[in-house]
Design an enzyme around this catalytic site. Structure first.
Site: not given
Ligand code: MIC
Ligand code: SF4
Length: 644
Positions: A64-65, A119, A379, A535, A537
């Site tokens: 999905d990312h 995530d 975010r 995140s 990550r």
């Molecule tokens: C995000 O919202 O920052 C992400 C991308 O979903 C991350 C995961 C990632 O960095 O792959 C998260 O929230 O953990």
């Molecule tokens: Fe995707 Fe992270 Fe954004 Fe949710 S917050 S939509 S999991 S990138």
């Protein structure tokens, strides 16, 4: 003494440790989820652990990312994840099926179960009464292999909801109010449990919006009771069989309490560049806007989209505004297409995006220079949108849609009567985009498909007894993982290649960092409070590991990032006295010795600043398991040792 809902589920799942506040407990994990941006690494780690088939009740790999395929990298990663899933017993949600948290809520989550996901927004599952926690990829790999997941037994905060939301005030405005009161640091080490009469006025998607954005509080997770409204949702998803009633005992004892009167909640926005920088829409006033993005795991449910379609119907998006909409799942998008709401969106001029994270993670739709973007996401960290000076405001879908038409920030309460959009009696169910794994008999014949961009996990080594190296970077408070390891369309395709992605480490703060750290060979990062928020990550730990970072010394850490550092074998130190932060400048040579003994005994460690001669006392409080992980050189080495 009665129990909180959190305690009931934790008690059902504890497999290691004592049920004592503040101590480390190991939990049996029923379900896991991964997404593709953290997934390739998580599955490389799973393969390195060497367990043939997942041991969880249900593990799902979502794509999905990284759905913008401007080179071979993302497509290769998707094939890799699909092949590992098929071989090792994991369900595979194909690209196009939707955002992991939305789909998991719809199709797989179940009250009373534990879920960990690679995530940070995994707590979305708390909307149906799960203990759902965001974790690093390696923790998820270990849980897939049947290992426990470790958390600090949390403090439990009761949020007592009373009243009912007024017209056009939304669940998003509720969590923005919680963020206003508790801040982005306020949830660290805590579970936020929602209770009270107001709970039954909120639908499952509304509850899930609230638990989703609990991640922005730094909380371990957030949870709602499972009641007749949960049952209604699960019934409509054809899954009434997984329902059970769950709530706290009436005499449960909480560590903290917060009261929120839903009827007093007003439409609000999180202003740049932090999710806790909250103002009401009326306070900000009718600011001119450039862009509106609706979607993300926070606000992309069927009900959210139907409200948006209702507002857009028969109107035209303001000529100065670009509006994009990404429904959260194939189920949502399909239902909008079937009932005509999608037509209303398209007709108004919305740019319809696929059901994926998209702009939320900087995969397209970066705003114009200095552009003001209203987003229904969770975010708004600096630079995350892909435009360094973009000004992102986080709002509800109602505020977003009303503003897209008006061209200025608009309070949706000016729109007249609010439509009533109940939970559908029956959601449209078609799981044809979820591939089941191969059977045990067939799994050996499945080949793992590895693209050329997929590189192994970085080298690790057992902890050295003495470290002497310069401070390669000094940063301030509230550094996010988007600062440490930025995402976006250019960098995300490198998630499977740590040497390459590490060239972008800290690009938001200091573009010269990667080269400097590499040239130094080994170094120490110094930071302020709430270091590593955001995140999950693990790349924010693996890139520093690859660049030779041995210690991260800060005023305080965010939970998931601290675990990721430990998992990567990097020492997470905090200042015994916060004022000592001022005793180190970038470039100073820092030294400490007798580390192994100090770590084993849990003693404070003195770092000598060789450049100034000053002594700095550091704390490194670790559970006995975390000590063993650090001594072994990280969780991968530790797990391999354990399996021997
Ligand atoms: C995000 O919202 O920052 C992400 C991308 O979903 C991350 C995961 C990632 O960095 O792959 C998260 O929230 O953990
Ligand atoms: Fe995707 Fe992270 Fe954004 Fe949710 S917050 S939509 S999991 S990138």
């Amino acid at each position: 003494m009665g129990l909180t809902l959190t305690e009931k589920i934790l008690k059902d799942h504890i497999v290691d440790g004592e049920f004592v506040k503040g101590s480390e407990i190991g939990l049996r994990i029923d379900q896991t989820l991964t997404q593709d941006a953290t997934g390739t690494m998580a599955y490389l780690e799973f393969l390195a652990i060497g367990i043939p088939r997942v041991k969880t009740e249900r593990s799902v790999a979502y794509i999905d990312h990284n759905t913008l395929q401007s080179g071979f990298e993302n497509a290769d990663d998707h094939r890799f994840i699909g092949s590992v899933a098929k071989k090792h017993g994991i369900y595979f949600s194909r690209p196009g099926n939707g955002i992991c948290h939305q789909v998991h809520l719809e199709r797989f989550g179940a009250p009373g179960k534990t879920l960990i996901g690679s995530d940070s927004h995994t707590p979305t599952g708390g909307g149906i009464g799960m203990i759902a926690i965001g974790a690093g990829g390696l923790d998820v790999a270990v849980a897939m292999g049947g290992g426990a997941y470790y958390i600090t037994y949390p403090k439990i905060v009761k949020v007592n909801l009373t009243g009912k939301l007024g017209p056009w005030s939304a669940a998003k405005d509720v969590i923005l109010e919680v963020l206003k009161r508790l801040t982005v640091k306020g949830g660290v080490g805590k579970v936020i449990e929602y209770c009270g009469e107001g709970v039954k006025t909120l639908s499952v998607p509304e509850r899930a919006t609230i638990t989703n954005m609990g991640a922005e509080l730094g909380a371990t997770t957030s949870i709602f009771p499972s009641d007749e409204i949960t049952l209604e949702f699960l019934k409509a998803q054809g899954r009434a069989d997984v329902w059970k009633e769950l709530s706290a005992d009436s005499d449960a004892v909480y560590d903290e309490e917060l009261n929120i009167d839903l009827s007093a909640i007003e439409p609000a926005a999180a202003c740049p560049h932090s999710p806790d920088n909250i103002k009401s829409i009326s306070e900000i006033g009718s600011m001119k806007i450039d862009q509106v993005c609706i979607g993300s795991c926070t606000n992309s449910s069927y009900q959210d989209m139907m409200k948006v379609a209702h507002i857009l119907k028969g109107k035209t998006v303001h000529p100065d505004v670009s509006l994009s909409i990404a429904p959260g799942s194939k189920q949502v998008l399909g239902m909008l297409a079937e009932n005509g709401a999608l037509y209303d969106m398209i007709d108004a001029g919305a740019r319809i995006l696929e059901s994926a994270c998209g702009p939320c993670i900087g995969m397209g739709q970066s705003p114009n220079s200095g552009g003001i973007s209203l987003r229904t996401f969770n975010r708004n960290f600096e630079g995350r949108s892909g435009t360094k000076d973009g000004q992102v405001y986080l709002v509800s879908p109602e505020t977003a849609a009303a503003s897209a038409i008006a061209g200025v920030l608009t309070d949706p309460r000016t729109l007249g009567d609010e439509p009533c959009i109940p939970t559908p009696e029956q959601f449209k169910i078609n799981d044809n985009m979820v591939e089941p794994p191969a059977s045990e008999a067939e799994m050996d014949s499945v080949e793992i498909l590895r693209g050329p961009n997929i590189k192994p996990y970085p080298d690790t080594a057992p902890l050295s007894d003495a470290i002497e190296c310069p401070c390669s970077l000094k940063v301030g408070d509230n550094i996010t993982t988007d600062h440490i390891m930025p995402a976006g369309a250019k960098i995300l395709p490198l998630r499977s290649n740590i040497p390459k992605i590490s060239e972008h480490c800290f690009a938001v703060c200091d573009e010269t960092f990667p080269e400097r750290a590499k040239a130094l060979g080994s170094s120490i990062i110094v930071g302020g409070a709430n270091y590593g928020q955001g995140s999950s990550r693990e790349h924010a730990a693996l890139a520093p590991l690859y660049l030779g970072v041995k210690i991260v010394l800060v005023k305080s850490f965010a939970r998931i990032h601290r675990s990721n550092l430990i998992n990567a074998g990097i020492l997470p130190f905090t200042f015994a006295k916060e004022a000592d932060y001022d005793k180190i400048s970038q470039g100073d040579v820092l030294s400490c010795d007798n580390l192994i003994e100090a770590i084993k005994q849990g003693k404070n460690i003195t770092i000598t600043n060789k450049t100034t001669g000053e002594a700095i006392e550091c704390v490194c409080e670790l559970s006995s398991r975390a000590k063993d992980i650090i001594l072994a050189g990280g969780l991968l080495d530790y797990t391999r040792e354990q399996l021997k």
